[in-house]
Design a protein around this motif. Structure first.
Motif, PDB file in Angstrom:
ATOM      1  N   THR A 173     -37.580  95.455  15.245  1.00 32.53           N
ATOM      2  CA  THR A 173     -37.797  96.452  16.292  1.00 32.53           C
ATOM      3  C   THR A 173     -36.837  97.613  16.134  1.00 32.53           C
ATOM      4  O   THR A 173     -35.684  97.436  15.710  1.00 32.53           O
TER       5      THR A 173
ATOM      6  N   GLN B 278     -34.374 102.090  26.388  1.00 30.48           N
ATOM      7  CA  GLN B 278     -33.972 101.562  25.089  1.00 30.48           C
ATOM      8  C   GLN B 278     -32.523 101.075  25.067  1.00 30.48           C
ATOM      9  O   GLN B 278     -31.642 101.658  25.684  1.00 30.48           O
TER      10      GLN B 278
ATOM     11  N   SER C 225     -43.468  90.174  20.868  1.00 31.13           N
ATOM     12  CA  SER C 225     -42.704  91.235  21.517  1.00 31.13           C
ATOM     13  C   SER C 225     -41.869  90.716  22.681  1.00 31.13           C
ATOM     14  O   SER C 225     -40.888  91.349  23.075  1.00 31.13           O
TER      15      SER C 225
ATOM     16  N   ARG D 162     -39.359  93.842  22.716  1.00 32.17           N
ATOM     17  CA  ARG D 162     -39.522  94.713  21.552  1.00 32.17           C
ATOM     18  C   ARG D 162     -40.711  95.631  21.853  1.00 32.17           C
ATOM     19  O   ARG D 162     -41.858  95.327  21.544  1.00 32.17           O
TER      20      ARG D 162
ATOM     21  N   LEU E 249     -35.918  98.403  21.325  1.00 31.85           N
ATOM     22  CA  LEU E 249     -35.656  97.264  22.207  1.00 31.85           C
ATOM     23  C   LEU E 249     -35.426  97.771  23.633  1.00 31.85           C
ATOM     24  O   LEU E 249     -34.635  98.696  23.838  1.00 31.85           O
TER      25      LEU E 249
ATOM     26  N   SER F 265     -34.266  86.302  23.631  1.00 28.50           N
ATOM     27  CA  SER F 265     -34.909  87.369  24.403  1.00 28.50           C
ATOM     28  C   SER F 265     -34.760  87.191  25.904  1.00 28.50           C
ATOM     29  O   SER F 265     -35.240  88.022  26.671  1.00 28.50           O
TER      30      SER F 265
END
Length: 232
Positions: A75, A208, A132, A115, A78, A138
């Motif tokens: 990615t 981001q 993702s 992502r 993020l 995550s």
């Protein structure tokens, strides 16, 4: 006589600490509610007044309590999403909202790291979001605070800052669907089980995160979370 299964290797167990105790909460499944704050729904191009709650999931081993993380592979975009997490210690199916609250053991604060570039590509091609949302580490998350120790939750402020800059801010009562309504809705699609976690959606302001960034997240009466991504 029932035989004891012989595993080829130790079965994985994901767990979170329980605040104020020496016990751990075993995590079975992670259910995530999409677009449950009106302003976030609008910033993602949806209409919060007409869309019913929808759910996706992360694998249980996506959780982490580490404060220093590797930047994820694959990615260049993020995104952070700060969320109240509801932990269930009972199961049920086809529950009413009133019945649903009896399943709640406690609450935590978590991040649904995304992502975003992979998610947008998946949406464009009508593919699943799995990679993702469900990648390694995550889901940074705090210890679980038992519900009896959480007061005035509806009026609690939830915030996230990156490198000291405030990016997300909301109040739990800003949710489109309440905690009871979310649990009830999900229980009409799956049989809920002890160990389930429900991530309840994120306020507006997702943006981001880059290598080297420090995320500070807080939910009043629930917990504080600090995560630093290692630089390149």
């Amino acid at each position: 006589m029932t035989s004891v299964p012989s595993f080829l290797f130790p079965p994985p167990v994901s767990a979170l600490p329980v605040e104020g105790t020496d016990k751990s909460f075993p995590v079975g499944r992670i259910w995530c509610v999409g677009r449950n704050y009106a302003e976030h729904s609008r910033e993602m191009g949806s209409d919060p007044d007409r869309n019913p709650p929808f759910f996706f999931s992360k694998p249980a081993d996506a959780i982490t309590t580490e404060q220093t993380l590797r930047f994820p592979r694959g990615t260049s975009n993020l995104h952070h999403e700060v969320e109240l997490v509801v932990a269930l210690d009972r199961g049920g199916v086809a529950l009413s909202p009133a019945e649903s609250l009896h399943l709640v053991y406690g609450y935590a604060l978590g991040l649904d790291m995304t992502r975003r570039d992979m998610q947008e590509e998946a949406k464009k091609n009508r593919h699943p979001w799995t990679l993702s949302k469900g990648f390694d580490e995550s889901c940074p998350i705090t210890a679980i605070r038992p519900a009896a120790s959480v007061h005035n939750l509806e009026n609690s402020l939830i915030t996230l800052s990156v490198n000291g800059e405030l990016r997300q801010k909301g109040v739990i009562s800003d949710m489109i669907w309440s905690i009871a309504e979310m649990i009830s809705a999900l229980s009409h699609s799956v049989q809920l089980k002890p160990g389930d976690l429900i991530m309840t959606g994120t306020p507006a302001g997702v943006s981001q995160v880059k290598p080297g960034d420090v995320i500070e997240a807080d939910c009043e009466n629930v917990g504080h979370l600090s995560v630093r991504y290692l630089p390149d």
